[in-house]
Design a protein around this motif. Structure first.
Motif, PDB file in Angstrom:
ATOM      1  N   LEU A 111      83.201  40.514-131.172  1.00 37.24           N
ATOM      2  CA  LEU A 111      84.281  39.574-131.486  1.00 37.24           C
ATOM      3  C   LEU A 111      84.827  39.788-132.891  1.00 37.24           C
ATOM      4  O   LEU A 111      86.038  39.661-133.118  1.00 37.24           O
ATOM      5  N   ALA A 112      83.961  40.126-133.832  1.00 40.80           N
ATOM      6  CA  ALA A 112      84.384  40.356-135.222  1.00 40.80           C
ATOM      7  C   ALA A 112      84.909  41.769-135.427  1.00 40.80           C
ATOM      8  O   ALA A 112      85.463  42.080-136.478  1.00 40.80           O
ATOM      9  N   GLY A 113      84.714  42.611-134.436  1.00 34.55           N
ATOM     10  CA  GLY A 113      85.167  44.001-134.560  1.00 34.55           C
ATOM     11  C   GLY A 113      84.280  44.838-135.458  1.00 34.55           C
ATOM     12  O   GLY A 113      84.706  45.853-135.996  1.00 34.55           O
ATOM     13  N   SER A 114      83.046  44.433-135.628  1.00 38.11           N
ATOM     14  CA  SER A 114      82.104  45.150-136.496  1.00 38.11           C
ATOM     15  C   SER A 114      81.118  45.940-135.649  1.00 38.11           C
ATOM     16  O   SER A 114      80.267  45.369-134.961  1.00 38.11           O
ATOM     17  N   SER A 115      81.239  47.243-135.713  1.00 40.41           N
ATOM     18  CA  SER A 115      80.324  48.080-134.933  1.00 40.41           C
ATOM     19  C   SER A 115      78.904  48.025-135.497  1.00 40.41           C
ATOM     20  O   SER A 115      77.931  48.198-134.759  1.00 40.41           O
ATOM     21  N   THR A 116      78.766  47.757-136.791  1.00 40.44           N
ATOM     22  CA  THR A 116      77.436  47.651-137.400  1.00 40.44           C
ATOM     23  C   THR A 116      76.679  46.457-136.846  1.00 40.44           C
ATOM     24  O   THR A 116      75.494  46.567-136.499  1.00 40.44           O
ATOM     25  N   VAL A 117      77.369  45.310-136.748  1.00 38.02           N
ATOM     26  CA  VAL A 117      76.726  44.109-136.218  1.00 38.02           C
ATOM     27  C   VAL A 117      76.411  44.295-134.734  1.00 38.02           C
ATOM     28  O   VAL A 117      75.326  43.921-134.259  1.00 38.02           O
ATOM     29  N   ALA A 118      77.352  44.888-133.980  1.00 38.87           N
ATOM     30  CA  ALA A 118      77.118  45.141-132.556  1.00 38.87           C
ATOM     31  C   ALA A 118      75.935  46.092-132.361  1.00 38.87           C
ATOM     32  O   ALA A 118      75.114  45.907-131.454  1.00 38.87           O
ATOM     33  N   SER A 119      75.833  47.106-133.222  1.00 39.42           N
ATOM     34  CA  SER A 119      74.709  48.044-133.141  1.00 39.42           C
ATOM     35  C   SER A 119      73.394  47.346-133.464  1.00 39.42           C
ATOM     36  O   SER A 119      72.352  47.644-132.863  1.00 39.42           O
ATOM     37  N   SER A 120      73.438  46.402-134.395  1.00 45.80           N
ATOM     38  CA  SER A 120      72.232  45.629-134.714  1.00 45.80           C
ATOM     39  C   SER A 120      71.795  44.823-133.490  1.00 45.80           C
ATOM     40  O   SER A 120      70.601  44.721-133.195  1.00 45.80           O
ATOM     41  N   GLY A 121      72.777  44.254-132.788  1.00 47.97           N
ATOM     42  CA  GLY A 121      72.468  43.521-131.569  1.00 47.97           C
ATOM     43  C   GLY A 121      71.827  44.405-130.519  1.00 47.97           C
ATOM     44  O   GLY A 121      70.879  44.010-129.839  1.00 47.97           O
ATOM     45  N   SER A 122      72.341  45.625-130.384  1.00 49.53           N
ATOM     46  CA  SER A 122      71.760  46.574-129.430  1.00 49.53           C
ATOM     47  C   SER A 122      70.339  46.950-129.821  1.00 49.53           C
ATOM     48  O   SER A 122      69.460  47.099-128.960  1.00 49.53           O
TER      49      SER A 122
END
Length: 199
Positions: free
Chosen positions: A138-149
């Motif tokens: 939602l924020a468009g942050s691949s770093t945060v999405a990768s952390s979630g993964s």
């Protein structure tokens, strides 16, 4: 229907989930390898039922999934061995959990607080991973999405470790109770736990 067991009410596990992998290391590993896991789950359920598949039900009627709700109405009576093989192959983790729940119910084994903590930790990690990944998207942050993964990967590793430890814990419980009830010859497999069901 009432169940009679020889276990004392509110008995505790012979080993906790944390100790199960040390108590039964080979079986713990055997129960999480995709090729061998269905055999381990089949073996465990058969042992938990006292080698009598006539009392088998889909997931032993445990849990809230649609398959468990159909327990006893899926044609298990006609071909219990085949139904258990399908359950063990297609729904291996759920089948392991159902066997553990069945053993807890029939032998009056109370849940260990540490076991519950590990299962709750897994649930929290899954939620945290999902929420972090969604927030990153939602924020468009691949770093945060990768952390979630990454969090989800850790949760998945914990999940499969718990499945292996659950299987090892149940096997250890069944064999320890069998060995306590009957002294067997050296090297012989301990007898199955006998569960008497009153009509």
């Amino acid at each position: 229907m009432p169940v009679e067991t020889e276990a004392a009410p509110d008995a505790s596990w012979k080993t906790s989930l944390l100790g199960a992998c040390c108590a039964e290391p080979a079986f713990c590993a055997f129960s999480v390898v995709p090729v061998t896991a269905p055999f381990a789950v089949y073996f465990l359920r058969k042992q938990a039922l006292g080698e009598d598949l006539s009392t088998y039900q889909c997931f032993q009627g445990q849990g809230g999934c649609c398959c468990a709700a159909l327990g006893g109405r899926c044609g298990e009576a006609a071909c219990p061995g085949l139904c258990l093989a399908v359950e063990s192959t297609l729904c291996c983790p759920c089948a392991t959990q159902a066997t553990r729940a069945h053993v807890m119910h029939t032998l009056s084994v109370r849940p260990d607080p540490c076991d519950q903590t590990l299962m709750n930790l897994h649930g929290c990690l899954q939620c945290a991973g999902c929420l972090t990944w969604c927030a990153g998207r939602l924020a468009g942050s691949s770093t945060v999405a990768s952390s979630g993964s990454a969090i989800t990967l850790v949760a998945d590793c914990l999940y499969w470790s718990l499945v292996g430890c659950m299987a090892a814990q149940v096997k250890h419980e069944l064999w320890a109770r069998g060995a306590a009830n009957q002294s067997s010859a050296a090297g012989a497999a301990p007898p199955a736990v006998k569960v008497m069901i009153r009509p």
